[in-house]
Write an enzyme that holds these catalytic residues in place. Structure first.
Site, mmCIF file in Angstrom:
data_model
loop_
_atom_site.group_PDB
_atom_site.id
_atom_site.type_symbol
_atom_site.label_atom_id
_atom_site.label_comp_id
_atom_site.label_asym_id
_atom_site.label_seq_id
_atom_site.Cartn_x
_atom_site.Cartn_y
_atom_site.Cartn_z
ATOM 1 N N THR A 297 37.657 43.390 48.171
ATOM 2 C CA THR A 297 37.007 43.674 47.139
ATOM 3 C C THR A 297 37.511 43.055 45.578
ATOM 4 O OG1 THR A 297 38.267 45.535 46.957
ATOM 5 C CG2 THR A 297 36.018 45.769 47.979
ATOM 6 N N GLY B 287 48.436 47.436 43.446
ATOM 7 C CA GLY B 287 48.528 47.895 41.972
ATOM 8 C C GLY B 287 47.309 49.167 41.999
ATOM 9 N N ILE C 193 44.172 49.651 42.138
ATOM 10 C CA ILE C 193 43.139 49.853 43.116
ATOM 11 C C ILE C 193 43.655 49.889 44.649
ATOM 12 C CG2 ILE C 193 40.949 48.672 44.148
ATOM 13 C CD1 ILE C 193 40.417 47.534 41.167
ATOM 14 N N ARG D 167 38.684 39.211 44.480
ATOM 15 C CA ARG D 167 37.981 37.930 43.687
ATOM 16 C C ARG D 167 37.702 37.089 45.248
ATOM 17 N NH1 ARG D 167 36.691 40.649 40.291
ATOM 18 N NH2 ARG D 167 37.247 40.162 37.912
ATOM 19 N N HIS E 190 28.903 41.758 44.799
ATOM 20 C CA HIS E 190 29.887 42.224 43.828
ATOM 21 C C HIS E 190 29.509 43.372 42.962
ATOM 22 C CE1 HIS E 190 33.203 40.071 41.101
ATOM 23 N NE2 HIS E 190 33.266 41.717 41.086
ATOM 24 N N GLU F 119 29.676 32.783 43.815
ATOM 25 C CA GLU F 119 29.099 33.992 43.554
ATOM 26 C C GLU F 119 28.074 33.418 42.656
ATOM 27 O OE1 GLU F 119 31.024 37.216 42.055
ATOM 28 O OE2 GLU F 119 32.141 37.342 43.837
HETATM 29 P P1 NAP Z 1 46.510 45.627 39.212
HETATM 30 O O1 NAP Z 1 46.793 47.210 38.861
HETATM 31 O O2 NAP Z 1 47.230 44.757 38.210
HETATM 32 O O3 NAP Z 1 47.018 45.445 40.719
HETATM 33 C C1 NAP Z 1 47.250 44.096 40.859
HETATM 34 C C2 NAP Z 1 48.427 44.194 42.043
HETATM 35 O O4 NAP Z 1 48.649 42.678 42.622
HETATM 36 C C3 NAP Z 1 49.641 44.562 41.419
HETATM 37 O O5 NAP Z 1 50.294 45.230 42.115
HETATM 38 C C4 NAP Z 1 50.341 43.274 41.212
HETATM 39 O O6 NAP Z 1 51.862 43.230 41.594
HETATM 40 C C5 NAP Z 1 49.890 42.419 42.514
HETATM 41 N N1 NAP Z 1 50.064 41.064 42.709
HETATM 42 C C6 NAP Z 1 49.743 40.098 41.716
HETATM 43 N N2 NAP Z 1 50.020 38.836 42.216
HETATM 44 C C7 NAP Z 1 50.293 38.970 43.366
HETATM 45 C C8 NAP Z 1 50.877 37.953 44.406
HETATM 46 N N3 NAP Z 1 50.692 36.807 44.299
HETATM 47 N N4 NAP Z 1 51.125 38.344 45.566
HETATM 48 C C9 NAP Z 1 51.293 39.713 45.933
HETATM 49 N N5 NAP Z 1 50.758 40.883 44.947
HETATM 50 C C10 NAP Z 1 50.438 40.334 43.768
HETATM 51 O O7 NAP Z 1 44.832 45.436 39.243
HETATM 52 P P2 NAP Z 1 43.866 46.444 39.820
HETATM 53 O O8 NAP Z 1 43.116 47.215 38.625
HETATM 54 O O9 NAP Z 1 44.222 47.180 41.065
HETATM 55 O O10 NAP Z 1 42.716 45.211 40.271
HETATM 56 C C11 NAP Z 1 43.136 44.376 41.153
HETATM 57 C C12 NAP Z 1 41.875 43.384 41.253
HETATM 58 O O11 NAP Z 1 40.626 43.766 41.788
HETATM 59 C C13 NAP Z 1 41.656 42.741 39.815
HETATM 60 O O12 NAP Z 1 42.390 41.826 39.437
HETATM 61 C C14 NAP Z 1 40.103 42.315 40.042
HETATM 62 O O13 NAP Z 1 40.143 40.973 40.274
HETATM 63 C C15 NAP Z 1 39.540 43.095 41.252
HETATM 64 N N6 NAP Z 1 38.552 43.805 41.078
HETATM 65 C C16 NAP Z 1 37.311 43.580 41.688
HETATM 66 C C17 NAP Z 1 36.274 44.642 41.488
HETATM 67 C C18 NAP Z 1 35.022 44.377 42.158
HETATM 68 O O14 NAP Z 1 33.928 44.826 41.382
HETATM 69 N N7 NAP Z 1 34.972 44.238 43.416
HETATM 70 C C19 NAP Z 1 36.414 45.560 40.266
HETATM 71 C C20 NAP Z 1 37.633 45.889 39.753
HETATM 72 C C21 NAP Z 1 38.616 44.931 40.048
HETATM 73 P P3 NAP Z 1 52.679 43.667 40.192
HETATM 74 O O15 NAP Z 1 52.693 45.081 40.259
HETATM 75 O O16 NAP Z 1 54.273 43.068 40.411
HETATM 76 O O17 NAP Z 1 51.759 43.286 38.797
#
Ligand code: NAP
Length: 342
Positions: free
Chosen positions: A238, A158, A160, A240, A288, A269
């Site tokens: 990074t 996605g 990130i 969850r 985190h 956490e």
């Molecule tokens: P995003 O743009 O929605 O990207 C998530 C990706 O994962 C999408 O491409 C999605 O596919 C794919 N996906 C969802 N379910 C899946 C599965 N079961 N198997 C394979 N791929 C799957 O989100 P993002 O902004 O990149 O953020 C991702 C995650 O990072 C967040 O949900 C959050 O939990 C975490 N995060 C952590 C921090 C931190 O402080 N460490 C900061 C920011 C975010 P589709 O394209 O088909 O929807």
């Protein structure tokens, strides 16, 4: 009573200025800055609350929603919404806001920092230097792994995941990904190749996780997944904490099934200091901090405020995870002038 500004529960105090745009548009009841969860005054005010602005440390579930019959919007200051029962909100007609995009670059930077730290064993080397174990330049001391030419497996391509791919390309890594949807445009732009997860795990030198936490990704990386990885592989999380089974991970690094891990997120956490993962020199744990830069956190707060205000005004939220819910207006003219009208 009807003239009153809508009451909003802000679960944790934020630095001055971050929520300026809410001033004069709602009455804010603000929780303790350093305590996770809704504190008692906020819980007592739930029956009157029309909005909630919360962090990922606050659980918004059906039981809490049942205590808030006037609630019209929940705004999460995070992109992940695994702390919120979105289905329960949707069933009650409550839109849920989140903050995608503004934290993409900061989180991707941290994923690269973890990848580099784990590959080049920075925490161990820094600790040894500080604690007097640096006796000479050693031809075999603190040997790590080359990034250049190694294969990086990105799980979840996605926002990130793609930002990590862009960075990793500059380091000369070969890029593969496993994700729900194919991203042909990124494959063409960055030379990425899509694999099924088992092949990605079995063939990658480094694996970086970027899927959201949900019922499909809970313990996605379990004992079997870890056993299938190369003994030389590094795991970076990074996303969850619960996406990785922590007991299985500890077992895997202790038994050399993988070479190491670098985690920004853990389960639970905070990870208690006595947790066996902290005893493993091959494991780096951060508290985190993926989005923890001054600019990013402020932008997250501002976006969370914009989502909240839109919900209170009965307008579509700029970023919502349940767009099928139509926001309900109470008395929009009493929310004060919109930004352009001031
Ligand atoms: P995003 O743009 O929605 O990207 C998530 C990706 O994962 C999408 O491409 C999605 O596919 C794919 N996906 C969802 N379910 C899946 C599965 N079961 N198997 C394979 N791929 C799957 O989100 P993002 O902004 O990149 O953020 C991702 C995650 O990072 C967040 O949900 C959050 O939990 C975490 N995060 C952590 C921090 C931190 O402080 N460490 C900061 C920011 C975010 P589709 O394209 O088909 O929807």
């Amino acid at each position: 009573m009807t003239d009153a500004l809508p009451l909003v529960l802000v679960s944790r105090a934020l630095p001055p200025g971050w929520l300026d745009r809410l001033e004069g548009r709602c009455e804010m009841l603000v929780g303790d800055a350093d305590v996770a969860g809704f504190d008692s005054p906020l819980l007592e005010a739930l029956p009157r609350a029309e909005g909630i602005l919360c962090l990922l440390t606050e659980r918004v579930d059906a039981a809490l929603l049942d205590r808030a019959p006037r609630l019209r919007v929940v705004s999460n200051m995070a992109v992940g919404v695994d702390n919120i029962d979105v289905a329960a909100c949707t069933a009650r007609g409550i839109p849920v806001g989140h903050t995608p995009g503004v934290l993409t670059e900061a989180t991707a930077d941290l994923a690269m920092a973890l990848l580099l730290s784990a590959a080049r064993r920075l925490p161990e080397a820094a600790r040894d230097a500080r604690e007097g174990r640096w006796s000479t330049w050693s031809p075999t001391g603190w040997l790590g792994t080359d990034l250049h030419g190694a294969r990086l497996g990105i799980v979840g391509l996605g926002k990130i995941g793609a930002a990590v791919a862009r960075r990793a390309r500059g380091f000369g890594l070969e890029l593969v990904y496993a994700s729900r949807s194919a991203r042909p445009e990124l494959e063409a732009e960055l030379g990425l190749r899509r694999l099924l997860l088992p092949e990605l795990l079995a063939t990658s030198d480094m694996v970086s996780l970027h899927v959201p936490l949900d019922e499909h990704t809970h313990h996605l990386i379990d004992a079997a997944a870890l056993r299938s990885m190369k003994p030389s592989a590094l795991l970076v999380n990074t996303a969850r904490g619960p996406i990785v089974d922590p007991d299985a991970l500890e077992h895997a690094v202790r038994n050399g099934e993988i070479a190491g891990a670098a985690l920004d997120v853990t389960d639970p956490e905070p990870l208690p200091p006595e947790h066996p993962l902290f005893a493993r020199p091959e494991v780096l744990v951060l508290p985190h901090i993926g989005s923890a830069t001054r600019g990013t956190r402020r932008r997250m707060a501002e976006l969370a405020a914009d989502n909240l205000l839109a919900g209170l005004r009965g307008r579509p939220l700029p970023h919502t995870v349940n767009p099928e819910v139509e926001p309900r207006a109470r008395a929009p003219h009493r929310l004060g002038p919109s930004r352009g009208e001031r």
